[in-house]
Design a protein around this motif. Structure first.
Motif, PDB file in Angstrom:
ATOM      1  N   UNK A 488       0.864  -1.185   0.000  1.00  0.00           N
ATOM      2  CA  UNK A 488       0.000   0.000   0.000  1.00  0.00           C
ATOM      3  C   UNK A 488       0.903   1.239   0.000  1.00  0.00           C
ATOM      4  N   UNK A 489       1.428   1.636  -1.161  1.00  0.00           N
ATOM      5  CA  UNK A 489       2.365   2.760  -1.223  1.00  0.00           C
ATOM      6  C   UNK A 489       1.804   3.998  -0.514  1.00  0.00           C
ATOM      7  N   UNK A 490       2.683   4.746   0.147  1.00  0.00           N
ATOM      8  CA  UNK A 490       2.196   5.821   1.017  1.00  0.00           C
ATOM      9  C   UNK A 490       1.421   6.887   0.250  1.00  0.00           C
ATOM     10  N   UNK A 491       1.782   7.125  -0.996  1.00  0.00           N
ATOM     11  CA  UNK A 491       1.041   8.134  -1.758  1.00  0.00           C
ATOM     12  C   UNK A 491      -0.378   7.673  -2.050  1.00  0.00           C
ATOM     13  N   UNK A 492      -0.573   6.362  -2.131  1.00  0.00           N
ATOM     14  CA  UNK A 492      -1.916   5.827  -2.310  1.00  0.00           C
ATOM     15  C   UNK A 492      -2.713   5.966  -1.009  1.00  0.00           C
ATOM     16  N   UNK A 493      -2.060   5.674   0.130  1.00  0.00           N
ATOM     17  CA  UNK A 493      -2.720   5.867   1.425  1.00  0.00           C
ATOM     18  C   UNK A 493      -3.024   7.340   1.676  1.00  0.00           C
ATOM     19  N   UNK A 494      -2.171   8.211   1.164  1.00  0.00           N
ATOM     20  CA  UNK A 494      -2.338   9.659   1.354  1.00  0.00           C
ATOM     21  C   UNK A 494      -3.607  10.173   0.666  1.00  0.00           C
ATOM     22  N   UNK A 507       0.262  10.597   8.931  1.00  0.00           N
ATOM     23  CA  UNK A 507       1.587  10.288   9.474  1.00  0.00           C
ATOM     24  C   UNK A 507       2.339   9.438   8.458  1.00  0.00           C
ATOM     25  N   UNK A 508       3.539   9.862   8.109  1.00  0.00           N
ATOM     26  CA  UNK A 508       4.404   9.107   7.196  1.00  0.00           C
ATOM     27  C   UNK A 508       5.607   8.638   7.992  1.00  0.00           C
ATOM     28  N   UNK A 509       5.734   7.329   8.159  1.00  0.00           N
ATOM     29  CA  UNK A 509       6.801   6.769   8.976  1.00  0.00           C
ATOM     30  C   UNK A 509       7.766   5.961   8.130  1.00  0.00           C
ATOM     31  N   UNK A 510       9.010   5.860   8.581  1.00  0.00           N
ATOM     32  CA  UNK A 510       9.954   5.029   7.850  1.00  0.00           C
ATOM     33  C   UNK A 510       9.670   3.564   8.123  1.00  0.00           C
ATOM     34  N   UNK A 511      10.127   2.713   7.226  1.00  0.00           N
ATOM     35  CA  UNK A 511       9.849   1.283   7.321  1.00  0.00           C
ATOM     36  C   UNK A 511       8.911   0.837   6.219  1.00  0.00           C
ATOM     37  N   UNK A 512       8.610  -0.460   6.224  1.00  0.00           N
ATOM     38  CA  UNK A 512       7.742  -1.035   5.210  1.00  0.00           C
ATOM     39  C   UNK A 512       6.333  -1.270   5.719  1.00  0.00           C
ATOM     40  N   UNK A 513       5.600  -2.108   5.007  1.00  0.00           N
ATOM     41  CA  UNK A 513       4.171  -2.313   5.264  1.00  0.00           C
ATOM     42  C   UNK A 513       3.902  -2.808   6.687  1.00  0.00           C
ATOM     43  N   UNK A 514       4.776  -3.679   7.195  1.00  0.00           N
ATOM     44  CA  UNK A 514       4.586  -4.209   8.542  1.00  0.00           C
ATOM     45  C   UNK A 514       5.477  -3.507   9.558  1.00  0.00           C
ATOM     46  N   UNK A 515       6.772  -3.414   9.256  1.00  0.00           N
ATOM     47  CA  UNK A 515       7.717  -2.836  10.219  1.00  0.00           C
ATOM     48  C   UNK A 515       7.426  -1.365  10.483  1.00  0.00           C
ATOM     49  N   UNK A 516       6.903  -0.648   9.502  1.00  0.00           N
ATOM     50  CA  UNK A 516       6.579   0.754   9.713  1.00  0.00           C
ATOM     51  C   UNK A 516       5.389   0.937  10.637  1.00  0.00           C
ATOM     52  N   UNK A 517       4.477  -0.017  10.632  1.00  0.00           N
ATOM     53  CA  UNK A 517       3.312   0.048  11.515  1.00  0.00           C
ATOM     54  C   UNK A 517       3.698  -0.396  12.926  1.00  0.00           C
ATOM     55  N   UNK A 518       4.465  -1.489  13.009  1.00  0.00           N
ATOM     56  CA  UNK A 518       4.944  -1.961  14.310  1.00  0.00           C
ATOM     57  C   UNK A 518       6.169  -1.121  14.681  1.00  0.00           C
ATOM     58  N   UNK A 519       5.920   0.053  15.182  1.00  0.00           N
ATOM     59  CA  UNK A 519       6.964   1.053  15.413  1.00  0.00           C
ATOM     60  C   UNK A 519       6.838   1.601  16.826  1.00  0.00           C
ATOM     61  N   UNK A 537      -8.071  24.914   3.798  1.00  0.00           N
ATOM     62  CA  UNK A 537      -9.051  24.324   2.870  1.00  0.00           C
ATOM     63  C   UNK A 537      -8.470  23.989   1.508  1.00  0.00           C
ATOM     64  N   UNK A 538      -7.155  23.871   1.448  1.00  0.00           N
ATOM     65  CA  UNK A 538      -6.479  23.534   0.189  1.00  0.00           C
ATOM     66  C   UNK A 538      -5.817  22.171   0.339  1.00  0.00           C
ATOM     67  N   UNK A 539      -6.119  21.255  -0.582  1.00  0.00           N
ATOM     68  CA  UNK A 539      -5.503  19.926  -0.542  1.00  0.00           C
ATOM     69  C   UNK A 539      -4.040  20.028  -0.950  1.00  0.00           C
ATOM     70  N   UNK A 540      -3.159  19.536  -0.093  1.00  0.00           N
ATOM     71  CA  UNK A 540      -1.726  19.608  -0.350  1.00  0.00           C
ATOM     72  C   UNK A 540      -1.284  18.319  -1.051  1.00  0.00           C
ATOM     73  N   UNK A 541      -0.716  18.386  -2.263  1.00  0.00           N
ATOM     74  CA  UNK A 541      -0.236  17.182  -2.945  1.00  0.00           C
ATOM     75  C   UNK A 541       0.801  16.437  -2.103  1.00  0.00           C
ATOM     76  N   UNK A 542       0.911  15.137  -2.334  1.00  0.00           N
ATOM     77  CA  UNK A 542       1.736  14.276  -1.483  1.00  0.00           C
ATOM     78  C   UNK A 542       3.190  14.736  -1.413  1.00  0.00           C
ATOM     79  N   UNK A 543       3.822  14.963  -2.555  1.00  0.00           N
ATOM     80  CA  UNK A 543       5.239  15.357  -2.553  1.00  0.00           C
ATOM     81  C   UNK A 543       5.432  16.701  -1.861  1.00  0.00           C
TER      82      UNK A 543
END
Length: 593
Positions: A488-494, A507-519, A537-543
């Motif tokens: 689930x790439x972070x930009x997709x979750x964003x 929240x954008x954390x370092x790590x992968x799909x599992x290790x980033x959650x178990x933090x 009221x302005x949507x901020x693009x991911x980058x």
């Protein structure tokens, strides 16, 4: 008189019915034959449809054949690479060193060993990197090729090249060669033993072994609690309080049905459940059934009704709370989002907030996994599940391993089969070996309606005969993405922020799909970014969001708990009574293998 022993000519309508029935059965036989054949093929292709791959390839190959300019450009690049390579080799021979032609990607850990800086291994490395660059150019930028087909061809080319990397062979890998000399070849003997052992398990279809030191209910999933509700699909666990006072509104966690729930309750030091109870929350967890053949017809509707909706009903009966804070992980977050949208549409206001952990609502940019999700692939997977009634974890593993082939395939080949080293087991590896299955209907429906057609994001997903849309969700959301997530790439979750109607904190954390959650707090080398997705009221693009939000050292769990407490209504109360206990946590469903 008619002799009853003689055949009587049927009427014309009888002939018609007989003929229709014959052709119907003939058609069904033909379909069954095709299904059985493709199911057999799927066992050899790790569930990937050969027809789909060939269609992608033909699109690229035919357009390449009609692009003489691109061919000339690639020819010039090949000559240029050859000149650079020979000059590099000459510099190395003359000066015992030279300026490298190409540098490995920052995330490519294959060439970290110091031996790659010396001859002849640096020559092997540079030849591989230059070849890799050439094929990257060859498989991209061909005019007329469908974007999706281009991505698949480029991906497959990378997989084939990775299989031929010098890191995968004894004589061209300095680290493996050094160990072979040092041990007198013992590493290769041990590696062959490891390979034979793994092959035997595959051929006998044995489940992966879980190390003795990691046992569910003994060292894993040990947070005290009771199973307080059970239906055909879930067990609901209520965890014992650890504080004198608790927050007035409980938490329901909906994990993905594709994996065992205790990724969020590993050991006492890194259990999200224990962390929440220690912070004064009443926590409930769904533990999904591990489906068998008789569960083949369980679909998305069943998972929604018997999952989060049934759990919400039971939590309210037990606690008397008017509102519940829901947490969804991976596909559990997607299911929770669908349930939340339907609840909002129908005026059900029992959800106070939602937390989405590496979860997606929009699947248009769901990473490289979507490269293979098309009608051909989905129908192929359906045929694959035809005999058993479910998709086994070993059948799913192939696609996920390809997404991270350097780490999950070739790194394993190097360390376990050439170096002869088995990895030291850790809790998350033990959890990863404790696999689950997915029923036929559920897997088919979520692939078709979410990955293939993206119905939920488009407002076309049907619940109780009417469509639901993420825009209906108005509750506050805390969404978590992980920097190196291949599932689930972070930009997709964003994208949650653009799709829903409520306030979203990301929240954008370092790590992968599992290790980033178990933090958990105290975990070394952890950092995260935290901020609102909307500004004025302005949507901020991911980058733009990632560049504007400064990273913070430590665990995002602490910031999340502060956010959760800010969403509560009322003051802390005495812990609610435990529901009627059916058995002790972790329950019975999690034990199914």
């Amino acid at each position: 008189m008619t002799d009853s022993s003689l055949p009587v000519s049927p009427k014309s309508e009888d002939l018609s019915e007989t003929s229709a029935g014959f052709h119907q059965s003939e058609h069904e036989l033909a379909q069954m034959t095709d299904t059985a054949f493709r199911a057999g093929v799927s066992q050899m292709t790790m569930g990937l449809s050969p027809s789909s791959l060939l269609l992608h390839y033909y699109d690229w190959a035919l357009h390449m054949a009609m692009s003489p300019g691109k061919q000339l450009e690639l020819g010039e690049l090949a000559v240029e690479n050859w000149v650079r390579y020979t000059r590099y080799l000459a510099d190395c021979a003359m000066k015992q060193g030279g300026s490298s032609c190409e540098q490995p990607d920052a995330h490519d850990r294959r060439f970290k060993h110091e031996g790659w800086a010396h001859q002849p291994f640096n020559a092997f490395q540079q030849a591989f990197l230059l070849t890799q660059k050439w094929w990257d150019e060859a498989t991209t930028g061909v005019r007329g090729v469908e974007r999706a087909n281009e991505k698949v061809v480029n991906f497959v080319a990378r997989q084939l090249l990775d299989a031929m990397a010098p890191t995968n062979f004894v004589l061209s890998n300095p680290e493996i060669l050094q160990k072979t000399i040092t041990t007198g070849g013992r590493n290769l003997v041990d590696g062959m033993h490891n390979l034979q052992e793994d092959m035997r398990k595959v051929m006998l279809q044995e489940k992966p072994e879980i190390p003795e030191e990691f046992r569910v209910g003994e060292t894993l999933a040990v947070t005290p609690g009771k199973v307080v509700y059970r239906n055909r699909l879930i067990e609901l666990i209520q965890y014992a309080p650890t504080t004198d006072k608790v927050q007035p509104e409980p938490i329901l966690i909906v994990p993905a049905w594709i994996m065992k729930y205790y990724i969020l309750d590993l050991g006492p030091s890194n259990s999200m459940v224990k962390f929440l109870t220690d912070q004064g929350f009443t926590v409930f967890m769904i533990s999904w059934l591990n489906p068998e053949a008789e569960d083949a017809e369980l679909g998305m509707t069943d998972y929604r009704k018997m999952g989060p909706m049934a759990a919400l009903d039971e939590i309210q009966k037990i606690t008397g709370a008017a509102r519940v804070h829901a947490v969804g992980y991976c596909l559990g977050g997607t299911l929770l989002s669908i349930a939340a949208a339907a609840m909002a549409r129908d005026g059900d206001d029992r959800l106070a907030s939602m937390t989405l952990l590496a979860a997606q609502m929009d699947f248009t940019e769901a990473g490289e996994l979507t490269l293979f999700i098309n009608e051909s692939e989905v129908s192929f997977l359906e045929d694959m599940m035809w005999k058993s009634g479910y998709l086994d974890a070993s059948q799913m593993a192939g696609a996920f391993q390809l997404l991270r082939s350097n780490d999950l395939i070739w790194s394993r080949l190097q360390h376990e089969y050439l170096m002869g080293e088995r990895p030291h087991p850790i809790d998350i590896m033990a959890w990863n070996a404790d696999t689950t299955r997915m029923p036929y209907r559920m897997h088919s429906e979520y692939l078709r309606h979410l990955f293939l057609d993206n119905d939920f994001a488009a407002g076309k997903f049907m619940v109780e005969g009417h469509p639901v849309t993420p825009r209906d969700i108005m509750v506050p959301i805390f969404a978590v993405g992980t920097e190196t997530d291949h599932v689930a790439p972070w930009k997709s979750a964003y994208k949650t922020g653009a799709l829903t109607g409520g306030e979203v904190t990301f929240a954008l954390t370092n790590g992968g799909h599992n290790a980033g959650v178990v933090s958990e707090p105290g975990h070394k080398h952890r950092h995260f970014r935290l901020g609102r997705i909307f500004t004025n009221n302005h949507f901020v693009p991911a980058d733009e969001w990632a560049e504007s939000v400064a990273p913070q050292d430590g665990s995002w769990w602490l910031a999340w708990v502060d956010w959760l407490k800010g969403q509560q209504s009322g003051e802390p109360i005495a812990p609610p009574k435990m529901g009627k206990a059916l058995c002790d946590a972790p329950g019975t469903y999690v034990m199914q293998r």
